[in-house]
Structure formats: C-alpha cells, structure tokens
Design an enzyme around this catalytic site. Structure first.
Site, short mmCIF file in Angstrom:
data_model
loop_
_atom_site.label_atom_id
_atom_site.label_comp_id
_atom_site.label_asym_id
_atom_site.label_seq_id
_atom_site.Cartn_x
_atom_site.Cartn_y
_atom_site.Cartn_z
N HIS A 599 30.61 38.94 37.24
CA HIS A 599 31.82 39.76 37.33
C HIS A 599 33.05 38.88 37.54
O HIS A 599 34.08 39.04 36.86
CB HIS A 599 31.66 40.75 38.49
CG HIS A 599 32.88 41.55 38.82
ND1 HIS A 599 33.03 42.87 38.48
CD2 HIS A 599 34.01 41.22 39.51
CE1 HIS A 599 34.20 43.31 38.92
NE2 HIS A 599 34.81 42.33 39.56
N GLU A 600 32.95 37.94 38.47
CA GLU A 600 34.10 37.07 38.76
C GLU A 600 34.39 36.12 37.61
O GLU A 600 35.55 35.84 37.30
CB GLU A 600 33.87 36.30 40.06
CG GLU A 600 33.68 37.17 41.30
CD GLU A 600 34.83 38.14 41.55
OE1 GLU A 600 35.95 37.89 41.07
OE2 GLU A 600 34.60 39.18 42.20
N HIS A 603 36.30 37.92 35.00
CA HIS A 603 37.71 38.14 35.34
C HIS A 603 38.61 37.09 34.69
O HIS A 603 39.80 37.36 34.46
CB HIS A 603 37.91 38.13 36.85
CG HIS A 603 37.84 39.50 37.46
ND1 HIS A 603 38.51 40.59 36.93
CD2 HIS A 603 37.20 39.95 38.57
CE1 HIS A 603 38.27 41.65 37.68
NE2 HIS A 603 37.48 41.30 38.68
N GLU A 662 38.92 45.51 36.06
CA GLU A 662 37.68 45.59 36.82
C GLU A 662 36.54 46.16 35.96
O GLU A 662 35.38 45.75 36.10
CB GLU A 662 37.87 46.46 38.07
CG GLU A 662 38.81 45.87 39.09
CD GLU A 662 38.31 44.56 39.67
OE1 GLU A 662 37.08 44.34 39.70
OE2 GLU A 662 39.15 43.74 40.08
N ASP A 666 33.04 44.46 35.27
CA ASP A 666 31.77 45.12 35.59
C ASP A 666 30.84 45.14 34.38
O ASP A 666 29.65 44.83 34.48
CB ASP A 666 32.02 46.56 36.05
CG ASP A 666 32.44 46.65 37.51
OD1 ASP A 666 32.32 45.64 38.23
OD2 ASP A 666 32.90 47.73 37.92
N HIS A 727 39.92 49.28 41.34
CA HIS A 727 38.49 49.45 41.11
C HIS A 727 38.20 50.93 40.83
O HIS A 727 38.72 51.81 41.49
CB HIS A 727 37.67 49.01 42.33
CG HIS A 727 37.81 47.56 42.65
ND1 HIS A 727 38.83 47.08 43.45
CD2 HIS A 727 37.07 46.48 42.29
CE1 HIS A 727 38.71 45.77 43.57
NE2 HIS A 727 37.66 45.38 42.87
N ARG A 733 31.52 53.03 38.61
CA ARG A 733 31.26 51.62 38.33
C ARG A 733 29.83 51.44 37.83
O ARG A 733 29.57 50.62 36.94
CB ARG A 733 31.47 50.77 39.59
CG ARG A 733 32.90 50.72 40.07
CD ARG A 733 33.11 49.73 41.21
NE ARG A 733 33.10 48.35 40.72
CZ ARG A 733 33.52 47.30 41.42
NH1 ARG A 733 33.97 47.49 42.66
NH2 ARG A 733 33.49 46.09 40.92
#
Length: 765
Positions: A599-600, A603, A662, A666, A727, A733
């Site tokens: 996920h990071e 980004h 986000e 995800d 988020h 999510r």
C-alpha cells in the site's frame, strides 16, 4: 521534539477523532507478550490435544465442504493456534464470503466489540494502540536514576501531566496568564478597547500566535520541503484549519446544525467563565452577541476555503511567487505580508526579503479573504484569534473547563466520557517527544530481528511491483522504465532510528536540550513544547533537507509514505500481531503487513504520488499516452467508490475523488502483496493449514487482509469522517479492493455477478 508543522505524508490509517484536543491519539501501539501466550498455549496443547481437535472438527463440519482439503497438513505450533483462534473469533462464517466478505471476516469482531464511551470509533488499530499505551504508561512511570536526559525529561513531562490534583488547584490561572500574554480577550476583558490598542494589527498578533503557540489562524504559514526541489525548504502560505473539523459544519443542516449550535454554546460558556474569574460584571447578552459575531466571521472564512475535492490535485495548488508578488496579488486591503512573515521568522533570527520565494497553496481563499476581513472590527478579530487559542487548551485545564465542552464533544463525536488521564498523558508525551518515548518503548518490547524480516518482505514486494509493470497495457515502455527507477529508489525506514538506542550517541539528548519542564506546571510545559516545536520547524528554512529524516516516532501503529522524500516508514508499533509475527503463518503476514507495505509503495504511484519523481521532486515524468490512460483507469475507481452509500453517515456517499489516492493504494497493495505471497510459496513456502480453519492458504491471505480493517464508528463521527477523511470507511476498503480482484473470486469460488465478483472491475496497478 515533534515538528509542529504540516507534514505531507500519506498513512495507512487516518488520524484519530479529536482535532480539538492538543492531545491527539495519533500514535497507536501494542504491549502484549506473545512469549507468555505461546508458552501457555503450548502447555494447553499438550494437555488438551483431543479437545482442540474436537473443536476443530465441530467448527469445520459447519463450513462449506467446497473449501476442504483433508490431505493438507495442519500447523499445531503455539503461534498457529493463537493466530487461528484470533481469526475464528473475528469471523462470522454464517455469512457467504461471496456476498459480503467484510461481514464474513469481521462479523465476529463487530459483535464482540463495543465502542468505548471515550471513543468515536473503535478498530483493530485502536485496540493495538490501547495496548501500546499501557506499555508507555509503565515505562514513563518507572523511576530510574540512570536514565539519560531525554528519558528524564519525558518522565518529568508525564508527571506534570498526570497530576490532576495540581491541575485542578491552578484552575484557570494558566489560561488567564496566556490571555494576558496575547493582548487580552475583548469579550472577557473589562478594559479592552480598540481606541486603546493603536498598535494592534493582524500583522503583529498573527506572528505571535504562530511562532509562540503554533496557532495558525486566518492565514496558515509554515516551512516544508519545496515540492519542486526536494533538496531545500521553502515557506508555504495556505488556508487555515477551522475551529470545527469540517467546513460543512458551518452551513449544513440536520446534524451539522446541531454541532454548530453546541459549538456556539461552548464558546459562550468559556467566555462567561473567564469573565467570572476576572470578576467582570455579568452581561450574558453582550457575551452572546460578541461570540455570535465570532461564529459569523469563522463561517465566512469556512465558506472561503476550498473543499477537499478541490484541493486534491497538488499540482493545481502549487503556486510559487515572491513575497513582493504575493503583496501585489493579495493585498487584503493593506495587509503587510513582509511584516507578517518577517514577524514569524524573526523569532528564529532569520531575515526574509521581498524577493524571498514562497509557495501559495490557497490562491482562491486569499482572494475571498480580501472581502471578509474589512467587515469585522478589531475587537471581533481579536475575539476570534484568542478563541482559537483557547479551544486548543481547554483539555489542559481543570475539570470545569472540560465539562463546558462536553455537549459539543457529544454532538461532534458521540462520546460522553473523557479518556483516562494516564492515556491522555501517554499519548501526548509520545506525540511530542517521539524519539525519547520511542526509545523507551523499543527497549521494552520490540523484537530487533523483525527489522530484517520486514526488509525482506519489502524487497519481495518491490520486486513484484516491478514485475507487474510488464502486465500493464495502459502504460508505455518509457513510463514503465521511469516507474521502475522510482520504485528502486524508494528508501525504507523500519522499526526505529538506530541512534535512539545508542547510549554513547548524544543526538537523542541534544534533541531536547533546550527544554526545561516543571513537574508543577503542566500548562506551561505544553506552551514550551509548542514553541520549541514550531521554532525548530521554522529554522529549517535555511537548512538542507535531511533525506534520512524519520517522519514519525517508533511507538506508532501506522505506516507512512512521503512523496517529498520518496520514503516508506514502518514504525516498531505496527510490526506485531495481528499485522506481523515471525511465529504466525506467512499467509497472514503477507495479507496484513505485506499489504501495508505494498500500500505504501503504491502511494508513490497514486494520482498524486505519481507526480513526484524518484528524487521527491514534483515533476511530470509520464508520457501523454500513459498519463491519459492512468486517468481513465482511475476514473473507474472514482465512480466505483463514489457509489458506496454509508448508512452511518446519514446515507451520504463516499467521495470517490477525495479517497482516490488511498483506494488506488489499497487496490494495488492487495494485488502486489498477494503476488509476492504466491512467489514465496512457489519457492518452497508453507502449504500447511491452520487448526480449526478449513481454509486454503490463499483464503487465509484474504482473511488476514480483511481482519486488519475490522472496526466500527459512532454515527456522529461517521458524518465527520465522510467529509474530512482521505480513507474510505473500513468496510468499503475491504469490499472495494476485493471486488476488483479476480484472484479473490477464484480463491473463494465466487460466481461472476455475485456482489464480491462483479462483472465490471477497476484496476490501476
């Protein structure tokens, strides 16, 4: 010392509920010793093997036979049994995974967990944080004459915070002193007269509030990395935050009106209390009229601010100019920008000049502000400025001040009880002395070998991201090559900075060298912290950017990506169950911390992260072909998530635009983590099952992913979150990411057209 500035980072979870308290529960962690649990479970296994097997059989006979695989081996280690028990307790196997995987994965959790009266939300991250704070309480209360200076100061600050009796005894005294220091609060001062304040101006009062108290109102100004040149710092001018969390509260109907009315009563109550403490003649009508003017002013400013959707594209916000050009374009009826900015920077002995470059993030707001300020008197402006300072510090005063805000908090968050004082204090010290507290936490509980294991996971997932680029038909070779270079350049920070544990390294103590706390003056300690933090940030204007900067402390249950540094950070706090453990099934690790890692990384390539290059500079490295197709792929998700209706938020729809970054992270994160797990299995990884769970290792991966997001909200907070959160609500999510992933449908044999396996799917990465 925590920098008191706007930090442009992206997290796996949103911030906690209260923007009103100076103490924000932004740092979450865990205390439980798995060693003790594992020992106990090992003993139980020896004594009760037949019972465990019987329970497993009883459970699995109720499951759908389509998932059975009796030839697989079952893992009966203590770690596997503990993980299996957690998974089973959180599930609701009566729900079809193909119809609502969130309820299937989290139904048990939702039925067993009630939101505490102190909280507006409650989720897995919050539970781990609660446990973390118990550890922090222990280390901060433990006396040790051998402590280094940084630890002594952290413990001294904690002692001053925990002393409710002393805080109560001082009552309003600290606040009254603060009001005197900023020139008085007209609504609660007998002799404040505009005619007696000939030197009063926004250019003189705003710098004082900014540089001494980190109170950035009317106009926000701060120092941060230049988005277009990541090697240097620059001044930013932006629209300010407001007294209430969202602009919608100022003009919305229904629940927003209820919150607004409670906010006004809160303002009036505090002003009356201060007047009484000043022995000023009672005049309720005067107070109510004056605070109504304050609310009118703030409402106009709220209406002038841009919405989150309008601020989503950072390239549109970035406007570089000189102070002289700022003065010419946005004079605000004679407002002296150079005097204002110099007034702030002079507190750290930095001189600015008319040709100093700045970045303006809020051009439309400044244009509108020009027409607002002349409508209001100096008294009303001063009333507003001081109110914004007061609201920041109500939580640091005696009980009667907290009681005065109770109705407002209930309307805003749905909470009826204050947090335990020790939790408030542990959270505050952690947020403001992050490295000192981080060192105490790591020494107490963190397993050092986790660093190496997480680094290995990062490498595996980064490798998968690069491999996946070849599969993307919407991206041309040149852009793929640039994306690969950026992915390879991503720096990682894992666990904690090494120096905080090095006894012979003076750096940790030097961070707090200028701080001197008094155990009897908690309020003044907070002010000292605020001043030190903002001034540390302001000094960076003439300093080179530290490319190895740790953006956050170690005692945090979260993960971060910085586009300016092209850096991912995984603090020690998140490197523990249920997110990660060397003792649990790797399917669970890849599904939880593996997805967080991916996920990071993603980004760096979401709709805003993609606009920064490998060196952290905002630079367009995309071809027109790839950029156009990226927008097409993203628009699918904007539409998908924008159609989710959240019952708790009064039936409002999720903002597909505000949550896009986000959602991209995800969706890409679950894909990359899953592929990395399959690669690991192919190279000889586990094929064993968990006891009591008749699920394949692929299904366990998805179950682990979903259970990280188990959580619930109060309706009051849901209405706020849907407006301000980047988020998507927790259940969406999970549902949104898995609806788009063919591999999930295959793992659970979902029929095409079922809710979790829709015909139309969205994909970016």
């Amino acid at each position: 010392m925590e920098d008191q500035t706007k930090v442009q980072i992206i997290t796996i979870m949103g911030k906690s509920e209260s923007q009103m308290d100076i103490v924000e529960k932004s740092t979450k962690l865990m205390k439980k010793s798995w060693t003790l649990i594992e020992i106990a479970l090992s003993v139980l296994l020896l004594l009760m093997t037949s019972t465990v097997v019987a329970l497993a059989v009883l459970y699995t006979t109720q499951r759908d036979k389509q998932f059975s695989s009796s030839t697989d081996k079952v893992c009966m280690t203590a770690g596997c049994v503990a993980a299996a028990a957690r998974l089973i307790q959180n599930m609701d196997s009566s729900v079809s995974p193909c119809e609502d995987f969130y309820k299937y994965a989290c139904g048990g959790w939702l039925s067993k967990h009630v939101i505490p009266e102190t909280s507006s939300r409650y989720n897995v991250f919050d539970i781990v944080t609660d446990d973390l704070e118990v550890i922090l309480k222990g280390v901060l209360e433990r006396p040790d004459d051998r402590d280094r200076d940084a630890f002594k100061k952290a413990k001294q600050l904690y002692k001053s915070c925990i002393n409710d009796t002393l805080i109560a005894g001082r009552d309003s005294e600290p606040l009254l002193n603060l009001l005197d220091a900023v020139g008085g609060w007209p609504v609660a001062t007998s002799d404040w007269d505009v005619m007696k304040e000939p030197g009063w101006s926004l250019e003189t009062i705003l710098p004082q509030l900014n540089a001494n108290y980190n109170n950035r109102v009317v106009v926000d100004i701060f120092v941060w990395t230049d988005d277009r040149d990541s090697s240097r710092h620059i001044l930013y001018v932006d629209q300010p935050t407001l007294g209430m969390p969202s602009r919608d509260y100022y003009f919305g109907d229904s629940n927003y009106k209820k919150v607004r009315e409670a906010y006004l009563q809160f303002m009036i109550s505090i002003a009356k209390m201060i007047r009484e403490d000043r022995n000023i003649t009672k005049n309720d009508t005067f107070v109510e009229e004056e605070m109504m003017k304050v609310l009118e002013l703030e409402t106009e400013m709220a209406n002038a601010t841009a919405t989150p959707e309008e601020r989503h594209d950072i390239t549109q916000m970035y406007n570089k100019m000189t102070i002289a050009q700022l003065q010419k374009k946005y004079d605000l009826h004679g407002f002296d920008w150079l005097q204002f900015i110099q007034g702030i920077m002079s507190t750290v002995d930095i001189e600015v000049h008319p040709e100093e470059e700045i970045v303006v993030y809020a051009t439309e707001y400044l244009q509108k502000l020009k027409h607002i300020l002349p409508k209001y008197s100096k008294s009303t402006l001063q009333n507003y400025l001081v109110w914004r300072l007061v609201i920041d510090h109500v939580s640091n005063l005696s009980r009667r001040f907290k009681d005065a805000r109770a109705n407002y908090r209930k309307a805003l968050y749905g909470t009826t009880v204050e947090e335990a004082r020790w939790r408030v204090c542990a959270s505050y010290i952690n947020a403001n002395m992050k490295n000192a507290v981080g060192a105490l936490y790591v020494r107490e509980t963190f397993a050092g070998d986790s660093k190496k294991m997480v680094k290995d996971l990062i490498d595996k997932i980064r490798e998968v991201f690069i491999e996946t680029l070849d599969d993307l038909e919407w991206m041309d070779p040149a852009s793929k090559q640039k994306a690969q270079e950026k992915a390879m350049a991503i720096k990682e920070q894992i666990g904690y900075p090494d120096y905080i544990l090095e006894e012979d390294n003076p750096k940790l103590d030097e961070e707090y060298a200028l701080l001197n706390f008094s155990e009897s003056k908690y309020f003044e300690n907070i002010l000292e912290n605020l001043k030190a933090g903002i001034q540390k940030s302001l000094r960076k204007l003439r300093e080179k950017v530290d490319q190895d900067l740790w953006m956050i402390g170690a005692a945090v249950v979260n993960a971060f990506y910085s586009p300016n540094l092209n850096q991912i950070v995984f603090p020690a706090g998140i490197l523990q169950p249920p997110f990660f453990s060397k003792h649990q099934h790797q399917a669970l690790n890849f599904g939880a911390i593996g997805m967080v890692i991916a996920h990071e990384i993603i980004h760096g390539f979401d709709d805003n992260g993609r606009k920064f290059d490998k060196n952290g500079n905002m630079y367009d490295w995309w071809s027109n072909f790839s950029a156009t197709h990226f927008k097409d792929q993203s628009s699918c998700m904007v539409h998908q998530y924008g159609n989710y209706t959240w019952d708790l938020a009064g039936g409002e729809n999720v903002s597909g635009i505000s949550t896009l970054s986000e959602n991209i992270a995800d969706n890409g994160g679950i894909r990359q983590a899953y592929k990395a797990y399959l690669n690991w299995v192919k190279k000889g990884g586990e094929v064993v099952k968990l006891p009591g769970l008749n699920l394949t290792h692929k299904q366990l991966f998805f179950l682990s992913f979903a259970q990280v997001w188990c959580g619930s909200y109060r309706p009051e907070y849901a209405r706020q979150a849907i407006k301000i959160e980047v988020h998507t609500p927790l259940k969406f999510r999970v549902i949104g990411s898995l609806q788009n992933f063919e591999a999930f449908a295959e793992a659970f044999q979902c029929l095409r057209g079922s809710r979790m396996h829709p015909v139309k799917k969205c994909r970016v990465w």
